[in-house]
Design a protein around this motif. Structure first.
Motif, PDB file in Angstrom:
ATOM      1  N   ALA A 152       7.975  28.425   2.428  1.00  0.00           N
ATOM      2  CA  ALA A 152       7.510  28.583   3.711  1.00  0.00           C
ATOM      3  C   ALA A 152       8.351  27.476   4.576  1.00  0.00           C
ATOM      4  O   ALA A 152       8.340  28.050   5.807  1.00  0.00           O
ATOM      5  N   LEU A 153       8.710  26.659   4.207  1.00  0.00           N
ATOM      6  CA  LEU A 153       9.480  25.449   5.007  1.00  0.00           C
ATOM      7  C   LEU A 153      10.654  26.006   5.291  1.00  0.00           C
ATOM      8  O   LEU A 153      11.334  26.041   6.638  1.00  0.00           O
ATOM      9  N   VAL A 154      11.319  26.765   4.463  1.00  0.00           N
ATOM     10  CA  VAL A 154      13.015  27.176   4.818  1.00  0.00           C
ATOM     11  C   VAL A 154      12.817  28.330   5.595  1.00  0.00           C
ATOM     12  O   VAL A 154      13.507  28.508   6.508  1.00  0.00           O
ATOM     13  N   GLN A 155      11.661  29.224   5.666  1.00  0.00           N
ATOM     14  CA  GLN A 155      11.419  30.348   6.320  1.00  0.00           C
ATOM     15  C   GLN A 155      11.164  29.743   7.901  1.00  0.00           C
ATOM     16  O   GLN A 155      11.717  30.319   8.848  1.00  0.00           O
ATOM     17  N   ARG A 156      10.566  28.691   7.966  1.00  0.00           N
ATOM     18  CA  ARG A 156      10.147  28.152   9.634  1.00  0.00           C
ATOM     19  C   ARG A 156      11.460  27.629   9.867  1.00  0.00           C
ATOM     20  O   ARG A 156      11.703  27.545  11.230  1.00  0.00           O
ATOM     21  N   LEU A 157      12.215  27.059   9.231  1.00  0.00           N
ATOM     22  CA  LEU A 157      13.336  26.246   9.554  1.00  0.00           C
ATOM     23  C   LEU A 157      14.337  27.372  10.058  1.00  0.00           C
ATOM     24  O   LEU A 157      15.092  27.426  11.233  1.00  0.00           O
ATOM     25  N   GLN A 158      14.628  28.675   9.344  1.00  0.00           N
ATOM     26  CA  GLN A 158      15.404  29.551   9.789  1.00  0.00           C
ATOM     27  C   GLN A 158      14.954  30.257  11.029  1.00  0.00           C
ATOM     28  O   GLN A 158      15.963  30.749  11.734  1.00  0.00           O
ATOM     29  N   GLU A 159      13.640  30.329  11.331  1.00  0.00           N
ATOM     30  CA  GLU A 159      13.060  31.061  12.482  1.00  0.00           C
ATOM     31  C   GLU A 159      13.341  29.981  13.746  1.00  0.00           C
ATOM     32  O   GLU A 159      12.870  30.445  14.764  1.00  0.00           O
ATOM     33  N   GLY A 160      13.544  28.649  13.302  1.00  0.00           N
ATOM     34  CA  GLY A 160      13.799  27.621  14.473  1.00  0.00           C
ATOM     35  C   GLY A 160      12.368  27.044  14.685  1.00  0.00           C
ATOM     36  O   GLY A 160      12.734  26.464  16.040  1.00  0.00           O
ATOM     37  N   ARG A 161      11.433  27.137  13.947  1.00  0.00           N
ATOM     38  CA  ARG A 161      10.429  26.480  14.212  1.00  0.00           C
ATOM     39  C   ARG A 161      10.434  24.896  13.763  1.00  0.00           C
ATOM     40  O   ARG A 161       9.342  24.201  14.426  1.00  0.00           O
TER      41      ARG A 161
END
Length: 329
Positions: A152-161
């Protein structure tokens, strides 16, 4: 290597090397020479004349006691000595830029925001220490911390969150767009309450474990996947008495009031073991998850507040002080 040229240099100078003889203009020239491979063009980039650049380079080579570049009709090329010194010159200049940035920030009272995501192991020690270090330097920076599983963290990082995360990278495709600096490998064990019946068993078997009540991460999490794999590799039926949760407080509370078993990293649970509330089972639990790391988006220019947070995080982790890459300069 040009031996005739080398014969004109005092090769014993390195034995009495005095770093105070180095000039920042020389270090800057070194980097420019590496970029342009031409004394003339490097001199222009360093805002000096060609004769001045030639003189600075000669003085630097005399100070080091070795030639740093091969001279060719088409320009110059760093030799092995030159490549080593250029690498360190970049680091020194980068550190000076960071020092200036920090002094300027202190003068201005640096404010801003840093958004961090972390998996549970780093949330216990690394993240709190890094945030404390940041707040000592820049009290006005606002820090937001999210704790989740790596996926989940990787996805949020990629989304710029998020500005940065401490997490594991599973997909090789992610590495193309993320910068990853691995931390030390976390050690895992199976934990139970103090006095649990299994703590009295001298030699636990996988069959005994399969019949226990378990607290496990949700499906799709890397630890859950590796846990499942350990059972399937031994041709054992998967545990059916399972509670799924990602909350460490819930896990530790359940362990203390029941006979349940949970796979956990050792570091976050250590305080509970120190007080005698929980203990690890004497069992070789070979759960290899791979190291977590400090992860940022490749090529992303962080805000001043996030840059200060990243620097504190890397210092706390024991990495070299300079930030990775030049894309944040």
């Amino acid at each position: 290597m040009n031996m005739e040229y080398m014969s004109g240099i005092d090769t014993t100078a390195v034995e009495r090397f005095d770093p105070t003889r180095l000039k920042t203009r020389q270090l800057n020239l070194l980097v420019r020479l590496d970029e342009h491979r031409s004394v003339l063009h490097a001199a222009d980039a360093a805002h000096m004349t060609q004769p001045a650049a030639t003189k600075l380079l000669r003085e630097l080579e005399e100070t080091m006691g070795v030639p740093l570049f091969e001279r060719h009709p088409r320009g110059v090329e760093p030799n092995w000595y030159g490549e080593v010194l250029i690498r360190h010159a970049r680091s020194v200049l980068q550190e000076l830029r960071h020092a200036y940035d920090e002094v300027s920030a202190l003068k201005a009272g640096l404010t801003g925001e840093a958004l961090i995501g972390t998996e549970v192991t780093a949330a216990t020690n690394l993240i709190p220490q890094a945030v404390a270090l940041l707040k000592r330097r820049f009290p006005q920076i606002r820090v937001k911390i999210e704790m989740e599983f790596s996926e989940a963290l990787v996805q949020r990082l990629q989304e710029g969150r998020l500005d940065m995360i401490v997490a594991r990278i599973r997909s090789p495709d992610d590495l193309a767009e993320l910068h990853y600096e691995p931390l030390a490998l976390a050690q895992h064990a199976l934990f139970v309450r103090a006095g649990h019946p299994l703590t009295k068993t001298r030699k636990l078997s996988w069959n005994q474990l399969a019949s226990q009540s378990w607290i496990l991460p949700p499906q799709g999490n890397v630890m859950r996947n590796r846990f499942t794999r350990l059972f399937l590799e031994r041709q054992l039926a998967l545990p059916t008495d399972v509670v799924e949760t990602s909350s460490l407080p819930v896990i530790t509370s359940l362990l203390q009031i029941s006979d349940m078993v949970a796979p956990l990293a050792r570091e976050p649970v250590q305080p509970y073991c120190a007080t005698g509330a929980l203990e690890p089972l004497r069992f070789d639990f070979d759960l290899k998850l791979g190291p977590a790391g400090i992860v940022t988006r490749r090529g992303e220019k962080l805000s001043p507040g996030a840059r200060a947070m990243l620097r504190a995080l890397r210092e706390t982790a024991g990495f070299a002080i300079s930030e990775p890459g030049s894309d944040r300069e």
